[in-house]
Motif scaffolding. Structure first.
Motif, PDB file in Angstrom:
ATOM      1  N   ARG A 270      72.346  23.678  78.181  1.00 52.93           N
ATOM      2  CA  ARG A 270      72.676  22.411  78.820  1.00 52.93           C
ATOM      3  C   ARG A 270      72.212  21.217  77.985  1.00 52.93           C
ATOM      4  N   ALA A 273      74.485  20.757  74.753  1.00 52.15           N
ATOM      5  CA  ALA A 273      75.931  20.559  74.938  1.00 52.15           C
ATOM      6  C   ALA A 273      76.374  19.167  74.512  1.00 52.15           C
ATOM      7  N   THR A 274      75.623  18.149  74.897  1.00 51.11           N
ATOM      8  CA  THR A 274      76.003  16.777  74.541  1.00 51.11           C
ATOM      9  C   THR A 274      75.992  16.576  73.039  1.00 51.11           C
ATOM     10  N   GLU A 277      79.089  18.265  71.550  1.00 48.31           N
ATOM     11  CA  GLU A 277      80.303  17.478  71.802  1.00 48.31           C
ATOM     12  C   GLU A 277      80.432  16.329  70.806  1.00 48.31           C
ATOM     13  N   ALA A 278      79.316  15.629  70.542  1.00 51.80           N
ATOM     14  CA  ALA A 278      79.369  14.499  69.614  1.00 51.80           C
ATOM     15  C   ALA A 278      79.618  14.955  68.181  1.00 51.80           C
ATOM     16  N   ARG A 288      85.340  17.728  76.199  1.00 51.77           N
ATOM     17  CA  ARG A 288      84.064  17.966  76.857  1.00 51.77           C
ATOM     18  C   ARG A 288      83.834  19.466  77.016  1.00 51.77           C
TER      19      ARG A 288
END
Length: 583
Positions: A270, A273-274, A277-278, A288
């Motif tokens: 978790r 993940a961000t 994505e970037a 996403r």
């Protein structure tokens, strides 16, 4: 004693009459009237023990107790049988346990009874390296502290007993095993333990040698930093960092790692993940992620960790949305040095004989490189295949093409660096195989001398892989791939050739009686056919060096079967090459 309370408790007057400063760690603390006191080191040890009950003990000079009174002598006479009985009981308990061999000294740990023949005062500590007893030969006896640490690290029973109070019942500590050892000048420095963890995961614990003065501080710092990272709790354990003062070990539960601060976040699907994505936004158009499944492929404590991320996209699968991404987390300096190697290699020659991973981006705040998978199985896993010699010939052709690429990585590996590497490994190698200490030392000296005497020829230097062996070459049908390119540098191509030759020899040792040298011979012949005589003349020395280094690596993995026999076989090969060359 004047000033003592009537109930026998010790008051300020009694404390003022105490001989010398407060006893240090290891000395018996005063526990009340009539209790014997072991005084401090040096001359105070020779004063034996006395009591503060009834009559003060006169003293002469700073902290020197002399002329104990009759009350003190009577108390000591009563205390000696009790102390002797305690020592004998302690010795019986130790003798009842099976003797465990020390990984450093190669002998059973000394019995406790022998330690009581002399008080371990300051004078005894500084009598030199032979004061603590241990193994004879080589560099003298192994220091007492090293022997104690060795027993603590290798003796799994003590490690498991300590950890039980810190973990859940779901953690199968009885199946915890030593996976990898790191040895330093003073003995074992770091151990990686692995075993089954909660929820079907692999439990990884790193035990690092830490002095008591720093252990609690590092434990608190690691736990504080881990909480600040907001990473999930260490699976199955109360806290991610645990210090064992009786073992002088600092345990770190993966993903806690003092040298890889971003590891905890990288191991959390978790949290990462961000960042993924970037980093992949240019390729995916800003898609996403719905979920990220994290798998640890390889972990080298304090150095790097290789992850495989299985990605599930919110909008479903698409050609521009990778389903599997590999990520390598390293220390900051290494990340900055290696982050562009893949892109530069792929741009230098297209197509290459080897398929290389495709760089997918970086996550600088996590010191993370992202790249695509390379399909196939390791070449080393195909050692018994009928077409293995033909595969080795093709590997040689691909390696020769790699060496010819006109790329300057910005890092150079010279013969002097290899000589330093042999010197560092020789002392650690001898510590892990003490029966071969003279032989290892002699080979180390010979290799260092020949490597240092090798003429430096910048015109002969070129691009090298730096860690070329059968585990980094993958085979997929008729295709070949090459991975783990972080060690690429400008160096002697004979280094790569010697590394592959030595690992193929090691694979033959593990195969036993059915081993064949056809693949090794086919690889060497195919490469030498494409190069000149001067380059070929440098291959034997590099092959001998890598046989020596692989022999050392055998011993760092205790779970591998026949590791001592494989190490000795590689030493024999190294000696043969130095004496007669590659026949």
């Amino acid at each position: 004693m004047a000033g003592a309370p009537a109930d026998g408790t010790r008051g300020a007057g009694a404390r003022a009459a105490a001989v010398g400063p407060r006893p240090r760690r290891g000395a018996l603390r005063r526990r009340g009237v009539g209790q014997p006191v072991r005084l401090q080191h040096g001359a105070r040890h020779r004063a034996r023990a006395c009591t503060r009950a009834g009559r003060a003990v006169p003293r002469v000079g700073q902290g020197r107790a002399v002329c104990p009174g009759p009350t003190a002598r009577a108390a000591w006479g009563r205390a000696r049988p009790r102390a002797r009985a305690a020592r004998r009981a302690d010795a019986r308990r130790r003798d009842a346990c099976p003797a465990r061999l020390s990984a450093l000294a190669g002998r059973a740990r000394p019995r406790r009874r022998a330690a009581h023949r002399r008080a371990p005062g300051r004078d005894a500590r500084h009598r030199g390296p032979r004061a603590g007893g241990g193994l004879r030969g080589g560099g003298g006896r192994v220091p007492r502290r090293t022997r104690r640490l060795t027993g603590a690290v290798v003796d799994l029973a003590r490690v498991r007993t300590f950890l039980r109070r810190w973990c859940d019942t779901e953690v199968a500590l009885d199946r915890l095993e030593v996976s990898h050892l790191t040895v330093g000048p003073d003995g074992l420095q770091r151990v990686l333990y692995e075993g089954p963890g909660p929820g079907g995961q692999v439990l990884r614990l790193v035990a690092q040698r830490v002095a008591p003065a720093d252990g609690r501080r590092l434990e608190a710092e690691l736990n504080r930093d881990y909480r600040r990272s907001r990473a999930p709790a260490a699976p199955g354990f109360v806290q991610p960092a645990i210090y064992a003062p009786e073992l002088e070990l600092l345990f770190q539960v993966f993903p806690a790692d003092r040298r890889l601060g971003a590891l905890a976040r990288a191991a959390d699907g978790r949290a990462v993940a961000t960042a993924l994505e970037a980093a992949l936004a240019v390729r995916t158009g800003g898609a996403r992620l719905a979920s990220v499944a994290v798998h640890v492929v390889r972990y080298k404590p304090a150095r790097k960790c290789l992850f495989r991320y299985d990605l599930t996209w919110a909008g479903g699968a698409a050609p521009n949305r990778p389903g599997v991404v590999y990520a390598k987390v390293a220390r900051r300096e290494k990340f900055e040095r290696t982050r562009d190697i893949l892109a530069r290699l792929r741009a230098a020659a297209d197509p290459l004989f080897f398929e290389l991973p495709e760089p997918l981006g970086t996550v600088p705040e996590l010191c993370m490189e992202l790249f695509s998978p390379v399909a196939g199985v390791p070449l080393s896993a195909l050692f018994a295949a009928d077409n293995f010699p033909a595969l080795c010939q093709r590997v040689a052709a691909g390696l020769h093409q790699l060496h010819a690429l006109p790329i300057d990585i910005g890092r150079e590996r010279r013969a002097s660096e290899n000589a330093a590497r042999v010197a560092a490994s020789a002392s650690e190698f001898a510590a892990l195989l003490p029966a071969e200490r003279p032989r290892i030392a002699a080979l180390g000296r010979t290799l260092r001398a020949r490597l240092s005497a090798m003429p430096s020829s910048p015109s002969r230097l070129g691009l090298i892989h730096g860690d070329f062996h059968g585990d980094n070459v993958v085979v997929d049908g008729t295709g070949l791939g090459l991975v783990d390119l972080e060690s690429c540098a400008t160096g002697d191509p004979a280094d790569d050739v010697g590394s592959m030759w030595a690992q193929l020899t090691w694979l033959g040792c593990k195969a036993g009686a059915v081993a064949s040298t056809a693949g090794r011979d086919a690889f060497l012949e195919a490469y030498l056919r494409r190069t000149d005589g001067e380059a070929a003349a440098r291959v034997p020395l590099h092959a001998a060096m890598h046989c020596f280094l692989y022999a050392y690596q055998c011993l760092r993995h205790p779970r591998r079967r026949g590791r001592d026999e494989h190490a000795r076989a590689l030493l024999v090969t190294c000696e043969g090459i130095l004496a007669h060359g590659l026949l």
